[in-house]
Design a protein around this motif. Structure first.
Motif, PDB file in Angstrom:
ATOM      1  N   ALA A  42      42.380  54.737  30.373  1.00 21.28           N
ATOM      2  CA  ALA A  42      43.002  55.993  29.923  1.00 21.28           C
ATOM      3  C   ALA A  42      44.519  55.948  30.113  1.00 21.28           C
ATOM      4  CB  ALA A  42      42.424  57.168  30.699  1.00 21.28           C
ATOM      5  N   ALA A  43      45.242  56.586  29.199  1.00 20.88           N
ATOM      6  CA  ALA A  43      46.711  56.626  29.264  1.00 20.88           C
ATOM      7  C   ALA A  43      47.204  58.063  29.162  1.00 20.88           C
ATOM      8  CB  ALA A  43      47.299  55.801  28.132  1.00 20.88           C
ATOM      9  N   LEU A  44      48.333  58.305  29.800  1.00 23.42           N
ATOM     10  CA  LEU A  44      48.982  59.615  29.773  1.00 23.42           C
ATOM     11  C   LEU A  44      49.824  59.658  28.507  1.00 23.42           C
ATOM     12  CD1 LEU A  44      49.214  62.005  31.741  1.00 23.42           C
ATOM     13  CD2 LEU A  44      51.068  60.775  32.878  1.00 23.42           C
ATOM     14  N   THR A  45      49.483  60.519  27.548  1.00 21.68           N
ATOM     15  CA  THR A  45      50.159  60.475  26.254  1.00 21.68           C
ATOM     16  C   THR A  45      50.977  61.722  25.936  1.00 21.68           C
ATOM     17  OG1 THR A  45      47.994  61.079  25.349  1.00 21.68           O
ATOM     18  CG2 THR A  45      48.669  58.783  25.143  1.00 21.68           C
ATOM     19  N   ARG A  46      50.950  62.710  26.820  1.00 26.88           N
ATOM     20  CA  ARG A  46      51.785  63.906  26.608  1.00 26.88           C
ATOM     21  C   ARG A  46      51.976  64.589  27.951  1.00 26.88           C
ATOM     22  NH1 ARG A  46      50.059  69.159  22.931  1.00 26.88           N
ATOM     23  NH2 ARG A  46      51.901  70.415  23.332  1.00 26.88           N
ATOM     24  N   VAL A  47      53.219  64.845  28.302  1.00 25.85           N
ATOM     25  CA  VAL A  47      53.522  65.537  29.557  1.00 25.85           C
ATOM     26  C   VAL A  47      54.583  66.581  29.266  1.00 25.85           C
ATOM     27  CG1 VAL A  47      54.309  65.329  31.950  1.00 25.85           C
ATOM     28  CG2 VAL A  47      53.059  63.427  30.888  1.00 25.85           C
ATOM     29  N   GLU A  48      54.169  67.830  29.188  1.00 27.99           N
ATOM     30  CA  GLU A  48      55.112  68.926  28.970  1.00 27.99           C
ATOM     31  C   GLU A  48      54.814  70.010  29.988  1.00 27.99           C
ATOM     32  OE1 GLU A  48      54.888  70.223  24.896  1.00 27.99           O
ATOM     33  OE2 GLU A  48      54.920  68.142  24.204  1.00 27.99           O
ATOM     34  N   PRO A  49      55.770  70.916  30.188  1.00 25.42           N
ATOM     35  CA  PRO A  49      55.479  71.989  31.144  1.00 25.42           C
ATOM     36  C   PRO A  49      54.243  72.737  30.678  1.00 25.42           C
ATOM     37  CG  PRO A  49      57.788  72.060  30.477  1.00 25.42           C
ATOM     38  CD  PRO A  49      57.110  71.055  29.598  1.00 25.42           C
ATOM     39  N   ASP A  50      53.227  72.675  31.419  1.00 23.12           N
ATOM     40  CA  ASP A  50      51.942  73.376  31.250  1.00 23.12           C
ATOM     41  C   ASP A  50      50.941  72.738  30.287  1.00 23.12           C
ATOM     42  OD1 ASP A  50      51.997  74.597  28.628  1.00 23.12           O
ATOM     43  OD2 ASP A  50      53.080  76.312  29.395  1.00 23.12           O
ATOM     44  N   VAL A  51      51.283  71.620  29.672  1.00 21.47           N
ATOM     45  CA  VAL A  51      50.307  70.898  28.838  1.00 21.47           C
ATOM     46  C   VAL A  51      50.390  69.399  29.105  1.00 21.47           C
ATOM     47  CG1 VAL A  51      49.471  70.381  26.516  1.00 21.47           C
ATOM     48  CG2 VAL A  51      50.535  72.575  26.975  1.00 21.47           C
ATOM     49  N   VAL A  52      49.242  68.794  29.342  1.00 13.61           N
ATOM     50  CA  VAL A  52      49.186  67.341  29.521  1.00 13.61           C
ATOM     51  C   VAL A  52      48.030  66.803  28.688  1.00 13.61           C
ATOM     52  CG1 VAL A  52      48.463  65.562  31.202  1.00 13.61           C
ATOM     53  CG2 VAL A  52      50.354  67.101  31.739  1.00 13.61           C
ATOM     54  N   GLU A  53      48.247  65.645  28.058  1.00 11.84           N
ATOM     55  CA  GLU A  53      47.164  64.990  27.326  1.00 11.84           C
ATOM     56  C   GLU A  53      46.936  63.578  27.846  1.00 11.84           C
ATOM     57  OE1 GLU A  53      47.521  67.392  23.063  1.00 11.84           O
ATOM     58  OE2 GLU A  53      47.821  65.218  23.115  1.00 11.84           O
ATOM     59  N   ILE A  54      45.676  63.210  27.872  1.00  7.58           N
ATOM     60  CA  ILE A  54      45.262  61.873  28.285  1.00  7.58           C
ATOM     61  C   ILE A  54      44.424  61.300  27.154  1.00  7.58           C
ATOM     62  CG2 ILE A  54      43.746  60.623  29.879  1.00  7.58           C
ATOM     63  CD1 ILE A  54      44.676  62.572  32.070  1.00  7.58           C
ATOM     64  N   THR A  55      44.716  60.063  26.778  1.00 10.81           N
ATOM     65  CA  THR A  55      44.018  59.431  25.658  1.00 10.81           C
ATOM     66  C   THR A  55      43.178  58.264  26.158  1.00 10.81           C
ATOM     67  OG1 THR A  55      45.761  60.092  24.125  1.00 10.81           O
ATOM     68  CG2 THR A  55      44.351  58.268  23.429  1.00 10.81           C
ATOM     69  N   LEU A  56      41.946  58.223  25.691  1.00 17.10           N
ATOM     70  CA  LEU A  56      41.007  57.181  26.110  1.00 17.10           C
ATOM     71  C   LEU A  56      40.378  56.547  24.873  1.00 17.10           C
ATOM     72  CD1 LEU A  56      39.268  55.884  28.472  1.00 17.10           C
ATOM     73  CD2 LEU A  56      37.593  57.674  27.978  1.00 17.10           C
ATOM     74  N   PRO A  57      40.664  55.296  24.598  1.00 17.57           N
ATOM     75  CA  PRO A  57      39.943  54.602  23.511  1.00 17.57           C
ATOM     76  C   PRO A  57      38.474  54.434  23.900  1.00 17.57           C
ATOM     77  CG  PRO A  57      41.941  53.395  24.162  1.00 17.57           C
ATOM     78  CD  PRO A  57      41.695  54.430  25.217  1.00 17.57           C
ATOM     79  N   PHE A  58      37.594  54.563  22.919  1.00 20.69           N
ATOM     80  CA  PHE A  58      36.156  54.372  23.164  1.00 20.69           C
ATOM     81  C   PHE A  58      35.906  52.979  23.743  1.00 20.69           C
ATOM     82  CE2 PHE A  58      32.076  52.637  21.847  1.00 20.69           C
ATOM     83  CZ  PHE A  58      31.214  53.606  22.330  1.00 20.69           C
ATOM     84  N   ARG A  59      35.003  52.920  24.691  1.00 23.95           N
ATOM     85  CA  ARG A  59      34.554  51.625  25.206  1.00 23.95           C
ATOM     86  C   ARG A  59      33.055  51.693  25.427  1.00 23.95           C
ATOM     87  NH1 ARG A  59      38.226  49.977  30.250  1.00 23.95           N
ATOM     88  NH2 ARG A  59      36.121  50.027  31.101  1.00 23.95           N
ATOM     89  N   ALA A  60      32.348  50.692  24.936  1.00 20.91           N
ATOM     90  CA  ALA A  60      30.882  50.706  25.022  1.00 20.91           C
ATOM     91  C   ALA A  60      30.390  50.693  26.468  1.00 20.91           C
ATOM     92  CB  ALA A  60      30.299  49.511  24.263  1.00 20.91           C
ATOM     93  N   ASP A  61      31.223  50.238  27.384  1.00 22.95           N
ATOM     94  CA  ASP A  61      30.758  50.200  28.783  1.00 22.95           C
ATOM     95  C   ASP A  61      30.980  51.530  29.508  1.00 22.95           C
ATOM     96  OD1 ASP A  61      33.509  50.077  29.020  1.00 22.95           O
ATOM     97  OD2 ASP A  61      33.497  48.458  30.509  1.00 22.95           O
ATOM     98  N   LEU A  62      31.322  52.572  28.764  1.00 21.35           N
ATOM     99  CA  LEU A  62      31.465  53.908  29.361  1.00 21.35           C
ATOM    100  C   LEU A  62      30.462  54.900  28.765  1.00 21.35           C
ATOM    101  CD1 LEU A  62      35.378  54.190  29.345  1.00 21.35           C
ATOM    102  CD2 LEU A  62      33.910  53.515  31.263  1.00 21.35           C
ATOM    103  N   THR A  63      29.402  54.363  28.174  1.00 18.68           N
ATOM    104  CA  THR A  63      28.517  55.225  27.388  1.00 18.68           C
ATOM    105  C   THR A  63      27.270  55.680  28.152  1.00 18.68           C
ATOM    106  OG1 THR A  63      27.485  53.225  26.493  1.00 18.68           O
ATOM    107  CG2 THR A  63      29.195  54.268  25.153  1.00 18.68           C
TER     108      THR A  63
END
Lengths: 152, 152, 152, 152
Positions: free
Chosen positions: C30-51
């Motif tokens: 997972a990566a941190l893809t948005r950091v703003e005051p009061d909003v944060v986004e984390i992006t995770l590419p699909f991986r078959a070993d997390l299913t």
């Protein structure tokens, strides 16, 4: 579950006084029927004017007595001069809230300086039979040095 | 959020009839003030006999109008001849429920054949000012071929 | 929803440093893809070993990125020298977590001195299409004068 | 709490097969350590690569094993040829998830034809000492005549 010690020997009076100030409890006909360190029960006789569309006790009224039972369970362990507020609560409806009497029980599972977590359960009682119609969990906050009485 | 189409053209009458059977709504003085596909609002004027120990609206009453608003928001999208039940709901108290009037809004975020998920919000209104005092989420179940009326 | 002002001008670096110490984020990719005051986004590419058993992203992994996104959204508004902990979170699964990439967003709805409440949402992205597969809510606590780094 | 009878005598094999298809369980190192009608436990040895910023097990990983334990507890009672999905779950963090091993337990409190409600608990074990670091509740849905295996 752990057992907890009250920090205020006078916890019962404090809980009963606060409950008496919750005017909605009198409005719906609920009574405080058990006050022990970390467990509180509130009993509500069924009333047709508190029902939902099928004639059962409304889930919101189930939540109301569960929320107060949990709040006061937490309050039994809070220090003198503090007040308690619900941060959030959630309830599951396990069965229709159908019965002659409803007993809501709040039990403390974590008692911290600031936050308390309670388990909630509501039983529907008909004759001698008891059915758990709702379970829930709740987060409480202790406000030290706050007046537990109506503002203004 | 997505928008949804009602499967019953007569959804509004169905919702209003069911609301009228929720006797607790009349008891606390709540009114249905908005009925649209996937959004329902319930308005409750403040009453001192619905308060907690500080004189604010009890969190359980906040939950009661939120739960019904969500339930009926979901019900707008359910087929004729069905009934709706709350599976669970949870509410956060964001601010003291202090105001002249409270408006609970339920909005559908997922409408399935069996399960519906709603977002809940309650605003406290004083003069022209509105404050969100509570948010929540809720799971509903649609019972097809069930009577939405008092049992017995 | 309200907008909030960060109390720490250096909030973004503080969030990024803390995220880098969440070793599980690196483990799942997972990566941190948005950091703003009061909003944060984390992006995770699909991986078959997390299913889970149907080959979709496990609901617990959906909850993991949602919980961190909310925690860091809250953390953007906390004062220097503090740390953040999740008190509780809850997530609804609205649709199967099926997609090429998942974007979890945490948004602050209440920012208090002690407690913060966030809304959580996770979108599944496939090509240009985005589906909200999960929503949730979360309670956070701010611990002032605490080290936001590994104990020991 | 009530006790329940499995409708499928082969429930244990069905649960173990499904667990083996949850690839994330293998990824994080979790094992199925108890499978009984209405109770399932999952054990996870601590791993530094699953931690949050203070070096404790991430709340999302705590939720991941709790969600699976509850899902499989519900699945023990579901009929042959069905599959189980999480509708929603919520967890409270009662204490830092610090320990050598974590044991998540799911217990059924309501088992219906369509919906199941479970209680969740996660204990942190260090030497002989056990601490409940998390509790939660969960709603499951049973999909009859669905394949409990990877789609496609």
């Amino acid at each position: 579950m752990p057992s907890f010690k009250p920090r205020d020997p006078d916890y019962e009076r404090r809980v009963r006084d606060s409950f008496a100030r919750q005017r909605v409890m009198n409005t719906i006909g609920a009574a405080l029927t058990r006050v022990e360190p970390d467990v509180v029960e509130i009993t509500l006789p069924f009333r047709a004017d508190l029902t939902q569309q099928h004639g059962y006790l409304h889930a919101g009224i189930v939540g109301t007595i569960a929320d107060s039972a949990g709040g006061y369970a937490g309050f039994t362990l809070m220090p003198p001069g503090s007040t308690v507020l619900s941060v959030e609560y959630r309830v599951h409806m396990l069965a229709p809230a159908r019965g002659e009497t409803f007993v809501a029980r709040g039990s403390v599972v974590r008692s911290g300086r600031t936050l308390t977590v309670c388990e909630l359960a509501v039983e529907a009682v008909t004759g001698g039979e008891r059915t758990t119609c709702s379970i829930g969990t709740q987060t409480l906050i202790c406000l030290p040095d706050a007046e537990d009485r109506p503002a203004g």
